[in-house]
Design a protein around this motif. Structure first.
Motif, PDB file in Angstrom:
ATOM      1  N   CYS A  23       0.800  -1.272   0.186  1.00  0.00           N
ATOM      2  CA  CYS A  23      -0.106   0.037  -0.175  1.00  0.00           C
ATOM      3  C   CYS A  23       0.976   1.202  -0.045  1.00  0.00           C
ATOM      4  O   CYS A  23       1.897   1.205   0.914  1.00  0.00           O
ATOM      5  CB  CYS A  23      -0.762   0.003   1.391  1.00  0.00           C
ATOM      6  N   CYS A  26       0.306   3.211   3.643  1.00  0.00           N
ATOM      7  CA  CYS A  26       0.868   2.551   5.058  1.00  0.00           C
ATOM      8  C   CYS A  26       1.638   1.560   4.907  1.00  0.00           C
ATOM      9  O   CYS A  26       2.526   1.060   5.828  1.00  0.00           O
ATOM     10  CB  CYS A  26      -0.533   2.170   5.674  1.00  0.00           C
ATOM     11  N   CYS A  59      -3.894  -0.674   0.177  1.00  0.00           N
ATOM     12  CA  CYS A  59      -4.694  -1.681   1.022  1.00  0.00           C
ATOM     13  C   CYS A  59      -6.154  -1.330   1.029  1.00  0.00           C
ATOM     14  O   CYS A  59      -6.626  -0.382   0.953  1.00  0.00           O
ATOM     15  CB  CYS A  59      -4.033  -1.763   2.391  1.00  0.00           C
ATOM     16  N   HIS A  62      -7.396   1.758   3.321  1.00  0.00           N
ATOM     17  CA  HIS A  62      -7.011   3.008   2.229  1.00  0.00           C
ATOM     18  C   HIS A  62      -7.859   3.205   1.044  1.00  0.00           C
ATOM     19  O   HIS A  62      -8.274   4.428   0.853  1.00  0.00           O
ATOM     20  CB  HIS A  62      -5.610   3.204   2.166  1.00  0.00           C
TER      21      HIS A  62
HETATM   22 ZN   LIG Z   1      -2.757   1.284   3.613  1.00  0.00          ZN
END
Ligand SMILES: [Zn+2]
Length: 118
Positions: A23, A26, A59, A62
């Motif tokens: 991601c 993150c 991800c 998100h």
């Molecule tokens: Zn993420």
């Protein structure tokens, strides 16, 4: 000619590979149990096309936050204005209420680009 808006499997593979199968926000990967999505940076309904440059790995959390970002922007701006007003009027109760709401935006990293001067 109709311009393609959905990524092909081959494009998705290239985007995932470019982003290191993580991601971009993150850094979560499938090894951390994250489900990865290839997202249009500029959304399809805003004219975003299926180009590798317009793709990013997110991800599921998100991806979900991004999709809901626009809807929450107005709310955050409204609470910032209300917060500023409550400070001017020395309305401590309203100020405390706005602080909790705005802190919740921060805790969930929602609309980080809209800043409220604490
Ligand atoms: Zn993420």
């Amino acid at each position: 000619m109709k311009i393609k808006k959905n990524f092909t499997v081959a494009q998705k593979d290239k985007i995932l590979k470019r982003d290191g199968y993580k991601c971009v926000i993150c850094g979560a990967s499938q090894e951390n149990g994250a489900e990865l999505h290839v997202d249009h940076i500029k959304p399809k309904d805003m004219g975003g096309l299926a180009m590798i440059e317009n793709g990013q790995t997110l991800c599921s959390q998100h991806n979900f936050l991004k999709k809901n970002l626009k809807q929450t922007e107005t709310g955050k701006k409204m609470f910032i204005r209300l917060y500023e007003l409550s400070k001017k009027e020395h309305n401590e109760e309203l100020k405390a209420f706005c602080e909790i709401i705005l802190q919740t935006f921060e805790d969930f990293n929602i609309n980080e680009h809209i800043e409220w001067g604490k």
